[in-house]
Design a protein around this motif. Sequence first.
Motif, PDB file in Angstrom:
ATOM      1  N   GLU A 123      -7.792   9.763 -13.604  1.00 51.72           N
ATOM      2  CA  GLU A 123      -6.333   9.634 -13.629  1.00 51.72           C
ATOM      3  C   GLU A 123      -5.704   9.890 -12.268  1.00 51.72           C
ATOM      4  N   GLU A 124      -6.226  10.851 -11.518  1.00 52.22           N
ATOM      5  CA  GLU A 124      -5.618  11.195 -10.226  1.00 52.22           C
ATOM      6  C   GLU A 124      -5.792  10.089  -9.181  1.00 52.22           C
ATOM      7  N   LYS A 125      -6.669   9.138  -9.428  1.00 54.05           N
ATOM      8  CA  LYS A 125      -6.879   8.045  -8.480  1.00 54.05           C
ATOM      9  C   LYS A 125      -6.289   6.722  -8.962  1.00 54.05           C
ATOM     10  N   MET A 126      -5.571   6.756 -10.061  1.00 51.70           N
ATOM     11  CA  MET A 126      -4.956   5.538 -10.580  1.00 51.70           C
ATOM     12  C   MET A 126      -3.800   5.097  -9.687  1.00 51.70           C
ATOM     13  N   VAL A 127      -3.573   3.796  -9.591  1.00 58.55           N
ATOM     14  CA  VAL A 127      -2.486   3.273  -8.760  1.00 58.55           C
ATOM     15  C   VAL A 127      -1.186   3.272  -9.564  1.00 58.55           C
ATOM     16  N   LYS A 128      -0.058   3.395  -8.860  1.00 59.74           N
ATOM     17  CA  LYS A 128       1.243   3.524  -9.508  1.00 59.74           C
ATOM     18  C   LYS A 128       2.021   2.219  -9.566  1.00 59.74           C
ATOM     19  N   GLU A 129       1.662   1.260  -8.721  1.00 58.64           N
ATOM     20  CA  GLU A 129       2.396  -0.002  -8.657  1.00 58.64           C
ATOM     21  C   GLU A 129       1.418  -1.167  -8.491  1.00 58.64           C
ATOM     22  N   PRO A 130       1.842  -2.384  -8.843  1.00 62.70           N
ATOM     23  CA  PRO A 130       1.006  -3.561  -8.584  1.00 62.70           C
ATOM     24  C   PRO A 130       0.930  -3.857  -7.097  1.00 62.70           C
ATOM     25  N   GLN A 131       0.046  -4.758  -6.717  1.00 65.67           N
ATOM     26  CA  GLN A 131      -0.198  -5.022  -5.299  1.00 65.67           C
ATOM     27  C   GLN A 131       1.063  -5.446  -4.562  1.00 65.67           C
ATOM     28  N   GLU A 132       1.927  -6.232  -5.200  1.00 68.92           N
ATOM     29  CA  GLU A 132       3.116  -6.735  -4.506  1.00 68.92           C
ATOM     30  C   GLU A 132       4.120  -5.645  -4.167  1.00 68.92           C
ATOM     31  N   PHE A 133       3.922  -4.427  -4.687  1.00 70.66           N
ATOM     32  CA  PHE A 133       4.812  -3.310  -4.368  1.00 70.66           C
ATOM     33  C   PHE A 133       4.085  -2.181  -3.637  1.00 70.66           C
ATOM     34  N   ARG A 134       2.892  -2.470  -3.079  1.00 67.35           N
ATOM     35  CA  ARG A 134       2.130  -1.426  -2.379  1.00 67.35           C
ATOM     36  C   ARG A 134       1.929  -1.799  -0.920  1.00 67.35           C
ATOM     37  N   GLY A 135       2.270  -0.861  -0.049  1.00 68.55           N
ATOM     38  CA  GLY A 135       2.130  -1.095   1.382  1.00 68.55           C
ATOM     39  C   GLY A 135       0.702  -1.330   1.807  1.00 68.55           C
ATOM     40  N   GLU A 136      -0.256  -0.659   1.153  1.00 67.74           N
ATOM     41  CA  GLU A 136      -1.668  -0.832   1.512  1.00 67.74           C
ATOM     42  C   GLU A 136      -2.138  -2.264   1.280  1.00 67.74           C
TER      43      GLU A 136
END
Length: 416
Positions: free
Chosen positions: A222-235
């Motif tokens: 759970e602590e490594k889950m992403v919070k947003e889809p790719q189109e909203f992530r700077g990485e």
Amino acid sequence: MKIDDRIPDGMGNGTLPDHASIKTPWEKLISFFDAYHYGLRHNAGLGALFFEVMRILIPDYEKRMERMAGLNYNIFYQTFASGFNKVHAGNHNVPPFVKGAMTAPLFGDSGDERLCMHGRVNDYGTYRVEKELDNCPFEIQGTEVCRLSALITEAIGDSFCQTGPEADEHKLKFIMSEARGAGDLHCRFIIESREKYPADDKPMWNAFEPAASLDQVQYTPEEKMVKEPQEFRGECDYKYRNGFNMESNATDQFRFGATNFILGANYVLPTIDDMIKKGETTQEEVENIFQCVFAGAGKMMFTEFFAAKGLRDWLGVPEGLNDGRVLGAYIEVLLQIWMGEYKVIAFNKDEVVYDITKLGGREHAHPLCAHAIISMWYGMARTLVGQRWFCERIREGVDEKTIRVKISKKIDKFAR
């Protein structure tokens, strides 16, 4: 009919930096980001209500799933087999060496990210695919939508084989071994070759059957889950990218149907149409169920005073204003999120009138969808504004392609 003064759209353009947003009648701006996420969650709620109607019509879970599975499999198979699959493959940069049903997971992955069902592809090999999702706005709809989403992706995959589900030599089994709608932390989509991983398949609708390759599962804590889809992530450089260099940004994803598409309704409406066609129910009975379910849900949305206050604050409603304009402003926001087309005919303290020529995507165009949404707005009016206010569709003097919605006071001794 009178429309209150409004600041014209475009005023001030070029003076300050432009930002994509939705504007309420009182100049409150709702950011593109918030509108995107709110629209998805709202549509998930609408889809949940569509499933409630389906549960009333067919109470038995297995019978309901068997009926919906067969019908929706055929719809998606036939749609994609007609040539749409090749167009879709071109849009996703699918290379020639990716053949048959292995193409469908690429469509599913881009659709997941577009609908904020974000996560990661853990495996994409010759005989196996594994997609792990950390989020799903549609998890509130129930497990039917989880099963059907796996099944229709399988139908799309089968369409590339052009021989249907009986083609064992091409067969990939699409399994949702975990589902957030069932209470799991993740959704886990496993697609495996029955040639490589033999197993006894369960009935078509039972997408929760155990995968034969569970020993290969890669689990994300759970602590490594992403919070947003790719189109909203700077990485990710704020873009969705698949493994074959297909790219799309948040604007593309939004326009391609992120918020004007009601997942859930698209599975329910064809099933209801089929039931009416076969005489298992009637149009009148179905419309009454929709009226009861959606109007009741609309009333409950704002029965609690804090809910009404929260919406007023979100819309920027002036202090002391409490009439049909409050619900009207909310309807305008929804229509903008759905990329609908409408004209404001009246907007004042006595009445609010809209002529809507397009509610949203293809599900919205279905007569039962319009009936359901207006029934919900009817319920909202009674608690968001007050019991003297009604929201209704006006048909007299209006062409068939236009939905005229009016919010005003009236006395109705047969009001629900």
